[in-house]
Enzyme design. Structure first.
Site, short mmCIF file in Angstrom:
data_model
loop_
_atom_site.label_atom_id
_atom_site.label_comp_id
_atom_site.label_asym_id
_atom_site.label_seq_id
_atom_site.Cartn_x
_atom_site.Cartn_y
_atom_site.Cartn_z
CG ASP A 54 1.94 -1.26 -7.63
OD1 ASP A 54 2.20 -1.38 -8.84
OD2 ASP A 54 0.98 -0.58 -7.21
CG HIS A 201 1.51 -5.31 -4.21
ND1 HIS A 201 0.18 -5.54 -4.46
CD2 HIS A 201 1.63 -4.00 -3.92
CE1 HIS A 201 -0.48 -4.40 -4.32
NE2 HIS A 201 0.37 -3.45 -3.99
ZN LIG Z 1 2.57 0.61 -3.31
#
Ligand SMILES: [Zn+2]
Length: 246
Positions: A54, A201
């Site tokens: 992400d 992430h």
């Molecule tokens: Zn996010």
């Protein structure tokens, strides 16, 4: 078959209100999963998982992650922030060219808990246009920022053509908070199951640790006979496995 069952379940639920009363009242994970509107993990017997990243693209860390995935023959799904995609189109193009999948993480990483339906729709549409303009890849998955979901937001995404992709409850590495690479890797590998959707992430200040963790995670995945695939391939595997028919 899995998706057919989801669709069937959706149709039946409308007709007969077969969803348990408590789930229907709270509109929890199981309510949306049974309708096929959202996925937290995928029922499969195959040793495959979906690594998801992400908050990118990131000029520095995304290419490093792409290189590692390529080295191990793995694929992943990147949930992009549209605004950043516009900033780094070459990274986005490279991500897609290497066989990875791109999903929508809104245009501006908005807190969707505070958005009206119109504003969420705008965030989704602008995020999608950024990705599709750069790559031509169709964008059909939505990961809500901060994992926030409720009935209006899930339905808004569904009506715009998305499946909402969350992550397995025991596969939140919390890598964004800056734990060590070993801690991230341990958190991912310690709870590994077939069909897991794993949250990482590539676009945070601590993504250096995520890259380092992948150097531990990827070889160990393969040592255990696992492979990382795109969300589409993971969902397809549920169809192939015919999990519920067994
Ligand atoms: Zn996010």
């Amino acid at each position: 078959m899995y998706r057919m069952l989801c669709a069937l379940s959706a149709a039946i639920s409308v007709l007969t209100a077969c969803i348990p009363a408590d789930a229907a009242k709270t509109k929890d994970r199981f309510y949306f999963e049974r309708l096929g509107y959202a996925h937290w993990q995928v029922p499969t017997y195959r040793k495959i998982v979906a690594l998801t990243f992400d908050d990118g693209p990131d000029l520095k860390y995304t290419p490093q992650i792409l290189q590692l995935l390529t080295n191990y023959g793995d694929r992943a799904t990147f949930f992009l922030i549209g605004k950043k995609a516009e900033q780094y189109p070459d990274v986005v193009r490279q991500t897609a060219l290497l066989g990875n999948e791109l999903g929508n993480h809104t245009f501006s990483h908005a807190n969707i808990a505070h958005l009206s339906t119109a504003d969420l729709t705008k965030e989704l549409d602008e995020g999608k246009s950024a990705i599709e303009r750069i790559t031509g890849q169709r964008c059909v998955y939505f990961r809500p920022p901060r994992g926030y979901y409720d009935e209006p937001s899930v339905l808004t995404a569904y009506r715009r053509g998305y499946s909402v992709i969350m992550w397995s409850w025991d596969e939140d590495s919390r890598d964004w908070a800056g734990p060590s690479a070993a801690t991230i890797a341990h958190s991912v590998l310690n709870h590994l199951h077939p069909g897991d959707i794993i949250l990482l992430h590539d676009g945070t200040a601590n993504s250096k640790q995520t890259v380092a963790a992948l150097r531990i995670i990827l070889p160990e995945l393969h040592r255990r006979g696992y492979q990382s695939v795109t969300v589409t391939d993971l969902l397809r595997s549920a169809d192939e496995t015919d999990f519920y028919a067994k």
